[in-house]
Design an enzyme around this catalytic site. Structure first.
Site, PDB file in Angstrom:
ATOM      1  N   HIS A 125      31.945 -14.612  -7.526  1.00  0.00           N
ATOM      2  CA  HIS A 125      31.219 -15.038  -6.382  1.00  0.00           C
ATOM      3  C   HIS A 125      31.820 -14.906  -5.164  1.00  0.00           C
ATOM      4  CE1 HIS A 125      27.501 -16.783  -7.791  1.00  0.00           C
ATOM      5  NE2 HIS A 125      28.108 -17.346  -8.881  1.00  0.00           N
TER       6      HIS A 125
ATOM      7  N   ARG B 116      28.238 -13.250 -17.078  1.00  0.00           N
ATOM      8  CA  ARG B 116      26.822 -13.478 -16.875  1.00  0.00           C
ATOM      9  C   ARG B 116      26.505 -12.525 -18.286  1.00  0.00           C
ATOM     10  NH1 ARG B 116      28.243 -12.104 -11.774  1.00  0.00           N
ATOM     11  NH2 ARG B 116      27.706 -13.884 -10.048  1.00  0.00           N
TER      12      ARG B 116
ATOM     13  N   ARG C  35      27.792 -19.943 -19.602  1.00  0.00           N
ATOM     14  CA  ARG C  35      28.278 -19.578 -18.487  1.00  0.00           C
ATOM     15  C   ARG C  35      28.790 -20.630 -17.651  1.00  0.00           C
ATOM     16  NH1 ARG C  35      29.464 -15.950 -14.190  1.00  0.00           N
ATOM     17  NH2 ARG C  35      28.783 -16.439 -11.961  1.00  0.00           N
TER      18      ARG C  35
ATOM     19  N   HIS D 248      22.470 -18.841 -20.415  1.00  0.00           N
ATOM     20  CA  HIS D 248      23.238 -18.754 -19.184  1.00  0.00           C
ATOM     21  C   HIS D 248      24.179 -20.147 -19.038  1.00  0.00           C
ATOM     22  CE1 HIS D 248      24.211 -17.415 -15.076  1.00  0.00           C
ATOM     23  NE2 HIS D 248      23.960 -18.811 -14.717  1.00  0.00           N
TER      24      HIS D 248
ATOM     25  N   TYR E 199      31.026 -26.642  -9.793  1.00  0.00           N
ATOM     26  CA  TYR E 199      31.589 -26.812 -10.793  1.00  0.00           C
ATOM     27  C   TYR E 199      33.146 -27.830 -10.435  1.00  0.00           C
ATOM     28  CZ  TYR E 199      28.903 -23.242 -12.563  1.00  0.00           C
ATOM     29  OH  TYR E 199      27.777 -22.366 -13.035  1.00  0.00           O
TER      30      TYR E 199
END
Length: 397
Positions: free
Chosen positions: A339, A204, A316, A313, A348
């Site tokens: 996460h 991030r 990422r 972002h 993803y």
């Protein structure tokens, strides 16, 4: 005034001058409490006390006095007590002030029903709040009420509306490898490695600008992430922990980034082992606004062939797509992304469709190869049988 008072093993019932019955009982703390409503029949009051007694025996009783606090009071204290970053606290406070308090602040938490929560959510959308902000406000209220359940103030969380906390954001764009390098070459040289690192590690923005020299291990090709920088609404840069416990991690970077990192450490990183890896053009912590201005970001992304709405972002997002396409499992993506739940990582997984098709193609080739080999083997076997049969016929009886 009471006309009659009944005696029971648990609780008491008395008949009021109105003719209705009032039930009362001693709580686990020894204090007498009265039912929130009176009853038309004595039998109804007895049943109410029987259910309450069973709750106390099971340990499911909640003190109704604790539920007298208003949603506004409980929420304000929750915002003070909840452990989170300063920026997250500001976001929660904004959601509460603008989307929860104006509608629910005066309600007692004990009387906050699912029906009322549903009506509140409907009012938010009807008043022009976006689906995204409404979903975030709902998730915040759900979390606050979950704390009320944990505290024994209410029995059940009233936020029980299926899907209310979810919002499907439009699918974000991601860059190709060629576009990543084109973008890295188009921004000022001091930001080249920032762009490449975002795309090839999936970190991030706040994690990247918090990195220091000591967090980079060139030999092992990893960066260690254990802090993040956030910018408050007042513009103050605040260093704090990562977004979650899972955010503290070591992320490997590809070898293609090594030479660029070495050059960057030499030319642009602050000196000393604790020096910042990425700094602004005047030194010090890098601010997002300054970065966008110095890179002419909006025009630059378009110039390299990316859509006008491409955000930093999205680099990422690109990194996580590339990792998925390289065969990373959901668990591996979770660890790389920082996460604690599978929900974000699963986003993803669709990126591995291309890889899955390649696997299917190779599987098909293997199947065809096996079938061909089997067919060839079958023909040879049949020819052998015929030869043996012929020889047999030639043997004299």
């Amino acid at each position: 005034m009471a006309n009659k008072k009944g005696h029971r093993r648990f609780g008491s019932i008395r008949k009021l001058s109105s003719g209705r019955y009032q039930a009362s009982y001693l709580g686990t703390d020894g204090q007498r409490r009265t039912a929130p409503e009176t009853f038309e029949r004595k039998r109804d009051a007895e049943q109410w006390l029987s259910v309450l007694e069973a709750d106390i025996v099971r340990g499911d009783w909640t003190d109704p006095l604790l539920g007298e606090v208003t949603v506004g009071e409980f929420g304000r204290q929750w915002l003070v007590d909840h452990r989170c970053s300063r920026r997250t606290r500001e976001e929660y406070a904004s959601l509460w002030r603008l989307h929860v308090a104006p509608f629910l602040a005066e309600a007692r938490i004990a009387e906050l029903s699912t029906e009322r929560v549903r009506a509140w959510r409907t009012d938010l959308l009807a008043s022009g709040r976006s689906e995204d902000r409404t979903a975030k406000a709902y998730r915040l209220l759900h979390t606050v009420m979950a704390t009320a359940v944990d505290d024994g103030r209410i029995k059940r969380n009233p936020c029980r509306i299926k899907g209310a906390g979810q919002y499907r954001t439009p699918e974000r764009p991601f860059a190709s490898v060629a576009q990543v390098f084109a973008l890295a070459g188009a921004v000022p040289a001091r930001y080249r490695v920032l762009v490449l690192s975002a795309a090839f590690t999936g970190l991030r923005w706040g994690e990247l600008i918090a990195l220091r020299r000591c967090d980079v291990d060139l030999r092992a090709r990893i960066v260690r992430v254990h802090r993040s920088v956030g910018q408050t609404q007042a513009g103050e840069m605040v260093v704090g922990p990562t977004k979650s416990e899972a955010g503290t991690r070591a992320v490997a970077f590809p070898a293609v980034l090594s030479d660029d990192l070495v050059a960057h450490l030499t030319s642009y990183a602050e000196s000393g082992t604790t020096g910042l890896l990425f700094t602004g053009s005047r030194g010090g912590e890098l601010r997002r606004g300054n970065f966008h201005r110095e890179t002419a970001w909006t025009k630059t992304v378009v110039r390299v062939g990316l859509p006008a709405g491409f955000h930093f972002h999205d680099l990422r997002h690109t990194g996580n797509q590339l990792a998925a396409m390289s065969g990373a499992s959901t668990r591996e993506l979770m660890r790389r992304m920082g996460h604690g739940s599978m929900r974000a990582a699963m986003i993803y997984q669709h990126a591995s469709d291309e890889r899955d098709r390649a696997i299917a193609d190779r599987l098909g080739q293997h199947i065809e190869g096996e079938r061909t080999a089997e067919a060839d083997g079958g023909d040879e076997g049949q020819a052998d049988d015929e030869d043996e049969g012929g020889d047999g016929d030639a043997v004299p009886a």
